[in-house]
Design an enzyme around this catalytic site. Structure first.
Site, mmCIF file in Angstrom:
data_model
loop_
_atom_site.group_PDB
_atom_site.id
_atom_site.type_symbol
_atom_site.label_atom_id
_atom_site.label_comp_id
_atom_site.label_asym_id
_atom_site.label_seq_id
_atom_site.Cartn_x
_atom_site.Cartn_y
_atom_site.Cartn_z
ATOM 1 N N LEU A 198 5.800 1.245 3.920
ATOM 2 C CA LEU A 198 6.994 1.141 3.061
ATOM 3 C C LEU A 198 8.304 1.401 3.811
ATOM 4 O O LEU A 198 9.211 2.042 3.268
ATOM 5 C CB LEU A 198 6.889 2.054 1.829
ATOM 6 C CG LEU A 198 5.675 1.850 0.912
ATOM 7 C CD1 LEU A 198 5.838 2.688 -0.356
ATOM 8 C CD2 LEU A 198 5.474 0.396 0.542
ATOM 9 N N CYS A 225 0.104 1.184 -3.043
ATOM 10 C CA CYS A 225 0.236 0.985 -1.596
ATOM 11 C C CYS A 225 -0.824 1.817 -0.878
ATOM 12 O O CYS A 225 -0.889 3.027 -1.058
ATOM 13 C CB CYS A 225 1.626 1.378 -1.111
ATOM 14 S SG CYS A 225 1.754 1.303 0.692
#
Lengths: 305, 262
Positions: free
Chosen positions: A74, A132
């Site tokens: 990220l 994620c």
């Protein structure tokens, strides 16, 4: 007859059901040299967090059989810089912009992100990235139905914007998690995020990825995605945005037939920047060939063999 | 200059020696825009195996032709070596930030710059040397052994002096090319306004960068990294710099030695 490709996802309309997946399209400007961005159904941004993130230790990608692993972690400039520097370009495109958001340490970060983005009219929807695989967590929010319900409920209270909840395939029952998102007020679900994976350099006896494990994407995961979309479609009423190894119109059609109302092109963007645009024209041709006036005859049209 | 995705016709694809190949394709657009140090990203087959494109540095251009020099190492380059003249390749390019060329005033015994090529590093550096028309650079080539010394004749043909270092001493200086670089700089002693350009394995580049910093010389290093997209979207090919992670595909592949933190 010109087929109507439009589709409604929760609170907003797409002129066509082909989007680009978070993390595979940057902030769109990277693709401006290659395609007419205005032709896309919608753009989903790289995931944004409250604070800027450097991302994970390289190497971050490696190729695998018919797929690839990534562990970017990220990396993003944080919400303030995103709004200042990346959003203006997206606003000008005049197509729906879906901002992907995630929390790192505390689910409360979603409230900060949602309240910032709620005020921006050009943001059509928020995609809640609770799946994620590269944040070194023991458990993801989307790996627990109760956690998923609580998180979506929390954000639902803060914004009227369309909420899309992105789910992990690393679960025992995808429909159980999709149902939790639906009950909490999610307008749609996006499936699937990458599958956890790992690859090893046998000469060095080291992982090929700096953070050891990573997320698997590409054609290798397509059958997993198609099955999960079919399963969820049988259980939930809200629209499904399908993704996972879509490379071309043939693979995109599998997702619609399994029950996806829209699809996202992900890893294919890396290989063929024109993949999404080619899928839009392929879809028009397929619908015309099959006398489909609109997408309702295609979505979830799977029959027994 | 912006990159484009094109279908480029293969003009020739020939084994040069051992696993080393030359490929030429037709693209006036890429040939016209390419700068030394930039690369192209090639889809070697229409299949999903291998899935990703293969980034290859530009070895040279001639009118509307783009020349590549590659080593067959894995599945991607093996498939590329089987592609035939007349076939079309899906190519994206030119990509990345290339080398900055030195100004007029640079001199070191008549040399404007030193180019350090390790292994396949000669691939982008030959293109750079061709563009250094004001003064011929000194070329240092490093390899494990004599048969792995690449591009020496091509550099000589441009009028450059070429020095070779081999690990086993089978050609030229016995030792690392970076030891040879240190020796050259000691003998020159006036490196203040000199530039070093290097491409090769990561440990070699790190050593070049240290030698350059110790001698207060600017260095430009061309890095290699696995890439998924090549266009700055996936954030997969990052390298650590003083200002955080930077993308090898878009911010690089050429970086200042002073910028990298290894």
């Amino acid at each position: 007859m010109k087929p109507d490709l439009s589709v409604r996802i929760g609170k907003f309309d797409l002129k066509n059901p082909v989007m680009v997946a978070s993390g595979t399209f940057g902030y769109a400007e990277e693709f401006a040299p290659f395609i007419d961005l205005k032709k896309l159904g919608a753009i989903v941004t790289k995931t944004i967090t409250v604070s800027p993130r450097l991302g994970n230790l390289p190497p971050r990608t490696c190729e695998t059989p018919a797929g690839m692993l990534n562990s970017i972690g990220l990396e993003n400039p944080g919400i303030d810089k995103f709004i200042r520097e990346k959003l203006p370009f997206l606003k000008k495109l005049g197509i729906p912009v879906i901002v992907s958001i995630a929390s790192i340490d505390d689910p409360g970060e979603f409230t900060v992100l949602a309240s910032h983005l709620d005020k921006i009219k050009e943001v059509s929807a928020l995609e809640l990235n609770i799946s994620c695989p590269n944040l070194h967590k023991d458990k993801l929010i989307s790996q627990d139905a109760k956690d998923t319900f609580e998180l979506v409920s929390l954000v639902r209270k803060l914004t009227q914007k369309c909420l899309i909840t992105k789910l992990s395939p690393n679960v025992t029952s995808i429909s159980e998690i999709a149902l939790a998102a639906e009950r909490a007020g999610s307008d749609a679900v996006a499936l699937i995020n990458t599958l956890g994976g790992m690859s090893i350099d046998i000469d060095k006896r080291t992982p090929k990825i700096g953070s050891w494990s990573a997320g698997l994407s590409g054609p290798a995961i397509r059958p997993v995605a198609v099955k999960m979309i079919w399963e969820a479609h049988n259980k939930i009423k809200i629209p499904i945005i399908g993704m996972g190894g879509i490379m071309d119109i043939q693979s995109a059609l599998e997702f619609f037939i399994a029950g996806a109302s829209a699809i996202s092109v992900g890893t294919a963007n890396f290989i063929n920047p024109r993949a999404s645009i080619e899928i839009i024209s392929g879809l028009k041709a397929y619908m015309a060939d099959n006398n489909m006036r609109d997408l309702s005859g295609l979505i979830g049209s799977l029959r027994a063999c | 200059m912006l990159p484009e995705q094109i279908k480029a016709k293969i003009i020739s694809n020939k084994r040069f020696k051992d696993n080393y190949w030359h490929l030429e394709f037709e693209s006036g657009l890429i040939a016209g825009r390419a700068l030394p140090g930039q690369f192209v990203n090639i889809k070697v087959s229409d299949d999903v195996e291998p899935l990703l494109r293969r980034p290859l540095s530009i070895h040279g251009t001639q009118s509307s032709k783009v020349r590549l020099f590659y080593e067959v190492l894995g599945m991607g380059t093996r498939i590329l070596s089987n592609r035939r003249p007349g076939e079309f390749l899906d190519v994206i390019g030119p990509l990345g930030n290339g080398f900055s060329l030195p100004g007029k005033g640079h001199r070191l015994g008549g040399q404007a710059a030193i180019l350090v090529a390790g292994g396949m590093g000669g691939a982008p550096l030959l293109f750079l040397a061709k563009k250094m028309i004001l003064s011929k650079p000194l070329i240092l080539i490093g390899a494990r052994t004599k048969s792995k010394v690449l591009c020496a004749q091509e550099f000589k043909a441009l009028g450059s002096a070429v020095k070779i270092a081999t690990d086993d001493g089978s050609a030229g200086f016995k030792g690392r090319v970076t030891e040879l670089l240190s020796q050259v700089l000691r003998e020159a002693k006036n490196g203040g306004d000199l530039s070093i350009y290097a491409c090769g394995p990561r440990p070699m580049l790190k050593a070049v960068s240290k030698i350059a910093c110790d001698n207060n010389i600017d260095s430009q290093l061309s890095l290699e990294e696995h890439m998924a997209c090549g266009i700055g979207a996936c954030l997969g090919c990052v390298v650590a710099t003083k200002s955080g992670y930077k993308m090898v595909c878009k911010d690089g592949p050429v970086f200042s030695g002073k910028e990298l933190t290894w």
